[in-house]
Design a protein around this motif. Sequence first.
Motif, PDB file in Angstrom:
ATOM      1  N   ALA A  51       0.818  -1.209   0.000  1.00  0.00           N
ATOM      2  CA  ALA A  51       0.000   0.000   0.000  1.00  0.00           C
ATOM      3  C   ALA A  51       0.854   1.263   0.000  1.00  0.00           C
ATOM      4  O   ALA A  51       0.575   2.217  -0.743  1.00  0.00           O
ATOM      5  N   ASP A  52       1.912   1.302   0.805  1.00  0.00           N
ATOM      6  CA  ASP A  52       2.775   2.495   0.860  1.00  0.00           C
ATOM      7  C   ASP A  52       3.462   2.740  -0.476  1.00  0.00           C
ATOM      8  O   ASP A  52       3.547   3.878  -0.945  1.00  0.00           O
ATOM      9  N   GLN A  53       3.956   1.672  -1.096  1.00  0.00           N
ATOM     10  CA  GLN A  53       4.634   1.811  -2.381  1.00  0.00           C
ATOM     11  C   GLN A  53       3.678   2.309  -3.458  1.00  0.00           C
ATOM     12  O   GLN A  53       4.005   3.213  -4.222  1.00  0.00           O
ATOM     13  N   VAL A  54       2.504   1.769  -3.512  1.00  0.00           N
ATOM     14  CA  VAL A  54       1.504   2.196  -4.498  1.00  0.00           C
ATOM     15  C   VAL A  54       1.145   3.661  -4.263  1.00  0.00           C
ATOM     16  O   VAL A  54       1.050   4.449  -5.213  1.00  0.00           O
ATOM     17  N   TYR A  55       0.976   4.037  -3.010  1.00  0.00           N
ATOM     18  CA  TYR A  55       0.672   5.441  -2.687  1.00  0.00           C
ATOM     19  C   TYR A  55       1.785   6.366  -3.178  1.00  0.00           C
ATOM     20  O   TYR A  55       1.512   7.411  -3.761  1.00  0.00           O
TER      21      TYR A  55
END
Length: 101
Positions: free
Chosen positions: A88-92
Amino acid sequence: MACPEVSRMEIQEIIRRWQGGAGPRQIAAGMGLARNTVRKYLAAAQAEGIVQDGPEPTEEQLSRLAATGRPGLARPQTASDGLLEPWADQVYQWLTEHRWL
């Protein structure tokens, strides 16, 4: 194709017409709704204890019926739920960095 959400007032009108003696086909035609939509809400109304020759539904019953048609409220869990959560953090970051500009 998904049907549009039916408002609480429309649900109340479906029940009012049904309690007045109209059938699902008449109600659907008169209100511009799909017959299956009318049937769905009438079945839900009967599950709530609302009967055709009984009293008008209460506010609590109408609120519960309105929640019946809201998409996403009763979505079943699937095996893929949470699959992307670790990233999730990487996609964000990808989405907020504006790399495509």
